[in-house]
Scaffold this active site. Sequence first.
Site, PDB file in Angstrom:
ATOM      1  N   LYS A  91       0.806  -1.225   0.000  1.00  0.00           N
ATOM      2  CA  LYS A  91       0.000   0.000   0.000  1.00  0.00           C
ATOM      3  C   LYS A  91       0.842   1.279   0.000  1.00  0.00           C
ATOM      4  O   LYS A  91       0.423   2.310  -0.495  1.00  0.00           O
ATOM      5  CB  LYS A  91      -0.952   0.001   1.196  1.00  0.00           C
ATOM      6  CG  LYS A  91      -2.083  -1.004   0.996  1.00  0.00           C
ATOM      7  CD  LYS A  91      -3.313  -0.632   1.763  1.00  0.00           C
ATOM      8  CE  LYS A  91      -4.491  -1.485   1.340  1.00  0.00           C
ATOM      9  NZ  LYS A  91      -4.380  -2.878   1.867  1.00  0.00           N
ATOM     10  N   GLU A 113      -9.574   7.126   3.874  1.00  0.00           N
ATOM     11  CA  GLU A 113     -10.426   6.281   4.714  1.00  0.00           C
ATOM     12  C   GLU A 113      -9.744   4.923   4.793  1.00  0.00           C
ATOM     13  O   GLU A 113      -8.967   4.546   3.924  1.00  0.00           O
ATOM     14  CB  GLU A 113     -11.834   6.185   4.141  1.00  0.00           C
ATOM     15  CG  GLU A 113     -12.105   5.019   3.231  1.00  0.00           C
ATOM     16  CD  GLU A 113     -11.300   5.054   1.959  1.00  0.00           C
ATOM     17  OE1 GLU A 113     -10.734   3.996   1.634  1.00  0.00           O
ATOM     18  OE2 GLU A 113     -11.209   6.092   1.291  1.00  0.00           O
ATOM     19  N   SER A 379       1.491  -9.942  -0.825  1.00  0.00           N
ATOM     20  CA  SER A 379       1.178  -8.514  -0.722  1.00  0.00           C
ATOM     21  C   SER A 379       1.576  -7.882   0.611  1.00  0.00           C
ATOM     22  O   SER A 379       1.821  -6.688   0.677  1.00  0.00           O
ATOM     23  CB  SER A 379      -0.313  -8.291  -0.981  1.00  0.00           C
ATOM     24  OG  SER A 379      -1.100  -9.100  -0.127  1.00  0.00           O
TER      25      SER A 379
HETATM   26  C1  LIG Z   1      -5.203  -3.906   1.704  1.00  0.00           C
HETATM   27  C2  LIG Z   1      -4.494  -5.171   1.432  1.00  0.00           C
HETATM   28  C3  LIG Z   1      -4.895  -6.048   0.393  1.00  0.00           C
HETATM   29  C4  LIG Z   1      -6.118  -5.822  -0.439  1.00  0.00           C
HETATM   30  O1  LIG Z   1      -6.133  -4.666  -1.203  1.00  0.00           O
HETATM   31  P1  LIG Z   1      -5.903  -4.675  -2.780  1.00  0.00           P
HETATM   32  O2  LIG Z   1      -6.208  -3.296  -3.187  1.00  0.00           O
HETATM   33  O3  LIG Z   1      -6.860  -5.688  -3.366  1.00  0.00           O
HETATM   34  O4  LIG Z   1      -4.502  -5.071  -3.036  1.00  0.00           O
HETATM   35  C5  LIG Z   1      -4.140  -7.180   0.157  1.00  0.00           C
HETATM   36  N1  LIG Z   1      -3.047  -7.481   0.905  1.00  0.00           N
HETATM   37  C6  LIG Z   1      -2.645  -6.677   1.915  1.00  0.00           C
HETATM   38  C7  LIG Z   1      -1.437  -7.072   2.702  1.00  0.00           C
HETATM   39  C8  LIG Z   1      -3.343  -5.507   2.212  1.00  0.00           C
HETATM   40  O5  LIG Z   1      -2.928  -4.718   3.220  1.00  0.00           O
END
Ligand SMILES: *Cc1c(COP(=O)(O)O)cnc(C)c1O
Length: 390
Positions: A91, A113, A379
């Site tokens: 993010k 938000e 992610s």
């Molecule tokens: C917020 C988040 C997601 C989901 O958000 P996307 O916009 O679909 O990527 C996935 N993995 C992590 C670690 C997150 O913090």
Amino acid sequence: MKNYKNPDENGYYGEFGGAFVPEMLFPNVEELQNNYLNIIESSEFQEEFQDLLKNYVGRATPLYFAKNLSEKYETQIYLKREDLNHTGAHKINNALGQALLAKKLGKKRIIAETGAGQHGVATATACALLGLECIVYMGEIDIARQAPNVARMKMLGATVIPATSGSKTLKDAVNEALRDWINNSTTTHYIIGSVVGPHPFPDLVARFQSVISEEIKAQLKEKIGRENPDYLIACVGGGSNAAGTFYHFVNEENVKLIAAEAGGFGVDSGKSAATTFLGTLGVLHGSKSLVMQTEDGQVIEPHSISAGLDYPGIGPFHANLFKEKRAKFFSINDDEALKSALELTRLEGIIPALESAHALAILEKKAFGKDDVVVICLSGRGDKDMETYL
Ligand SMILES: *Cc1c(COP(=O)(O)O)cnc(C)c1O
């Protein structure tokens, strides 16, 4: 092959996208539409952004060959380590990019938000670094559920404002943020955290996250002598880590794309967040896409064990990939994600975020060939999920 990468000039990916906002927000959205590409493609912006990605965020993140996982599933598995970024997930790539863009637009105040607090922490971090005022709207219930992230945001200097209407969760926080933006349009930029929202946000966020696939290409070339994997796998909440992972491959026919949605207790359980299975065409948070809604258009409360996937919509980029069958969507239930998180931890010594564990669970759902190169986007890291895991 069709162009799946960017929307048309009105912000449409096929039939999905656009900008559906109240008239009071037209000037804000238009200002962004007219300026975002010129600014973010300028060499001045890119120099500053690339320097921050490298020296502040810690990029490039490794593309790690997971030997033990590969042996178990008899295929070639590489993990794109977004969990190693500063603040623990992908993010920050987008939050920093948008905070820089806001500065170039002369804005001094940032609103955002957040549901789980991950995007709020990334935004508060970028604002601390760049000297911007930061206000984060968060549902009252989420504030109680996500105390450690609320504490982080406050320490970083952000003001966290509870949304006390409706279900007191993410969608109510979005409403509060939009109200703020209407009232403070000239001073304020709204940093949206995923590839959702009115045009140009989905394209803007996808471009900032596209560094993920840019790096994968170069890293595969170096490791295996070719830029393209056979498969790319990512989890999808709104879809920003998946859009970043797919971006530079989406128009390459020989790369197969797999998206993992949160099935919750199961798609037929009434407690799910699997939008492509359960959603229909509708407008949510300013764009036309697939939305979980009743016949008369009331948004259905989603459920997922992972707060980051607990969203009743999906970005228009992904809705188009689904409709055109360019990507294959799987629904992963809570228990399957938990099992895969434990498996990665024990086999590779990496504790993944619950969201990322949904992408890993694809390995149980689909067989891959022994020579297939499979890249999975990890992610984020699992520190924030320890209570759930235990
Ligand atoms: C917020 C988040 C997601 C989901 O958000 P996307 O916009 O679909 O990527 C996935 N993995 C992590 C670690 C997150 O913090």
